[in-house]
Design a protein around this motif. Structure first.
Motif, mmCIF file in Angstrom:
data_model
loop_
_atom_site.group_PDB
_atom_site.id
_atom_site.type_symbol
_atom_site.label_atom_id
_atom_site.label_comp_id
_atom_site.label_asym_id
_atom_site.label_seq_id
_atom_site.Cartn_x
_atom_site.Cartn_y
_atom_site.Cartn_z
ATOM 1 N N HIS A 139 32.317 39.773 35.199
ATOM 2 C CA HIS A 139 32.048 40.315 36.522
ATOM 3 C C HIS A 139 33.373 40.482 37.241
ATOM 4 C CE1 HIS A 139 27.685 39.964 36.537
ATOM 5 N NE2 HIS A 139 27.831 38.803 35.923
ATOM 6 N N LYS A 140 33.532 41.599 37.935
ATOM 7 C CA LYS A 140 34.733 41.819 38.723
ATOM 8 C C LYS A 140 34.660 40.943 39.969
ATOM 9 C CE LYS A 140 37.514 45.438 40.712
ATOM 10 N NZ LYS A 140 37.655 46.865 40.969
ATOM 11 N N ILE A 173 34.228 37.406 46.318
ATOM 12 C CA ILE A 173 32.940 38.033 46.071
ATOM 13 C C ILE A 173 32.951 38.682 44.702
ATOM 14 C CG2 ILE A 173 32.278 38.431 48.464
ATOM 15 C CD1 ILE A 173 33.309 41.291 48.175
ATOM 16 N N ARG A 174 31.781 38.663 44.066
ATOM 17 C CA ARG A 174 31.614 39.351 42.790
ATOM 18 C C ARG A 174 30.975 40.697 43.045
ATOM 19 N NH1 ARG A 174 28.806 35.420 38.541
ATOM 20 N NH2 ARG A 174 27.150 36.830 39.138
ATOM 21 N N GLU A 175 30.975 41.561 42.010
ATOM 22 C CA GLU A 175 30.427 42.896 42.188
ATOM 23 C C GLU A 175 28.916 42.887 42.430
ATOM 24 O OE1 GLU A 175 31.259 45.199 38.745
ATOM 25 O OE2 GLU A 175 30.716 43.594 37.389
ATOM 26 N N ASP A 176 28.234 41.794 42.093
ATOM 27 C CA ASP A 176 26.790 41.714 42.333
ATOM 28 C C ASP A 176 26.449 40.884 43.571
ATOM 29 O OD1 ASP A 176 27.602 39.330 41.228
ATOM 30 O OD2 ASP A 176 25.879 39.115 39.900
ATOM 31 N N THR A 177 27.449 40.561 44.390
ATOM 32 C CA THR A 177 27.232 39.779 45.603
ATOM 33 C C THR A 177 26.625 40.648 46.702
ATOM 34 O OG1 THR A 177 29.104 38.332 45.121
ATOM 35 C CG2 THR A 177 28.344 38.382 47.388
ATOM 36 N N ILE A 178 25.592 40.122 47.344
ATOM 37 C CA ILE A 178 24.973 40.793 48.490
ATOM 38 C C ILE A 178 24.872 39.778 49.621
ATOM 39 C CG2 ILE A 178 22.899 41.902 49.373
ATOM 40 C CD1 ILE A 178 22.333 42.842 46.529
ATOM 41 N N LYS A 179 25.501 40.097 50.755
ATOM 42 C CA LYS A 179 25.423 39.243 51.935
ATOM 43 C C LYS A 179 25.021 40.123 53.108
ATOM 44 C CE LYS A 179 28.828 35.940 50.482
ATOM 45 N NZ LYS A 179 29.352 34.710 50.940
ATOM 46 N N VAL A 184 28.069 42.502 52.914
ATOM 47 C CA VAL A 184 28.791 42.815 51.683
ATOM 48 C C VAL A 184 27.801 43.283 50.632
ATOM 49 C CG1 VAL A 184 30.222 41.879 49.831
ATOM 50 C CG2 VAL A 184 30.571 41.095 52.155
ATOM 51 N N THR A 185 28.058 44.467 50.050
ATOM 52 C CA THR A 185 27.306 44.985 48.906
ATOM 53 C C THR A 185 28.262 45.798 48.045
ATOM 54 O OG1 THR A 185 26.616 46.915 50.174
ATOM 55 C CG2 THR A 185 25.043 45.124 50.030
ATOM 56 N N ASN A 186 28.178 45.623 46.733
ATOM 57 C CA ASN A 186 28.994 46.376 45.772
ATOM 58 C C ASN A 186 30.489 46.321 46.096
ATOM 59 O OD1 ASN A 186 26.712 47.158 44.331
ATOM 60 N ND2 ASN A 186 26.419 48.936 45.643
ATOM 61 N N LEU A 187 31.002 45.138 46.426
ATOM 62 C CA LEU A 187 32.411 44.895 46.748
ATOM 63 C C LEU A 187 32.888 45.674 47.972
ATOM 64 C CD1 LEU A 187 34.020 44.813 43.192
ATOM 65 C CD2 LEU A 187 33.488 42.880 44.653
ATOM 66 N N LYS A 188 31.973 46.146 48.810
ATOM 67 C CA LYS A 188 32.337 46.835 50.034
ATOM 68 C C LYS A 188 31.870 46.004 51.221
ATOM 69 C CE LYS A 188 32.192 51.510 48.202
ATOM 70 N NZ LYS A 188 33.398 51.473 47.544
ATOM 71 N N MET A 189 32.795 45.794 52.170
ATOM 72 C CA MET A 189 32.499 44.973 53.330
ATOM 73 C C MET A 189 32.293 45.860 54.547
ATOM 74 S SD MET A 189 34.599 41.765 54.931
ATOM 75 C CE MET A 189 36.034 42.695 55.392
#
Length: 82
Positions: A18-19, A36-42, A60-65
């Motif tokens: 995972h990135k 954060i990982r690429e599958d992190t959702i906050k 945070v979704t798909n490494l975008k804040m």
């Protein structure tokens, strides 16, 4: 960050990578203690920067804040993408 998967029928171990990226403060731009990982959702995450001591609300979704900024007391929001 990786996950190991063992396939009994083929007797092989697969490693899924995972990135992972550091989270940078949207106010001062410094690297924080969060990753954060690429599958992190906050959603509506209260983000705190120990360097500038500022609190912000982020998503945070798909490494975008996305920073959530409150306009007034009527809970109207607008979004700033980074």
């Amino acid at each position: 960050g990786s996950i190991c998967i063992f396939d009994k029928s083929l007797r092989r171990i697969y490693v899924v990578l995972h990135k992972i990226e550091w989270v940078y403060c949207p106010i001062c731009g410094n690297k924080t203690r969060n990753k954060i990982r690429e599958d992190t959702i906050k959603k509506n995450y209260p983000f705190y920067c120990p360097k500038c001591r500022q609190k912000t609300l982020i998503e945070v979704t798909n490494l975008k804040m996305t920073v959530i900024v409150e306009l007034d007391a009527k809970t109207q929001f607008y979004f700033i993408r980074f």
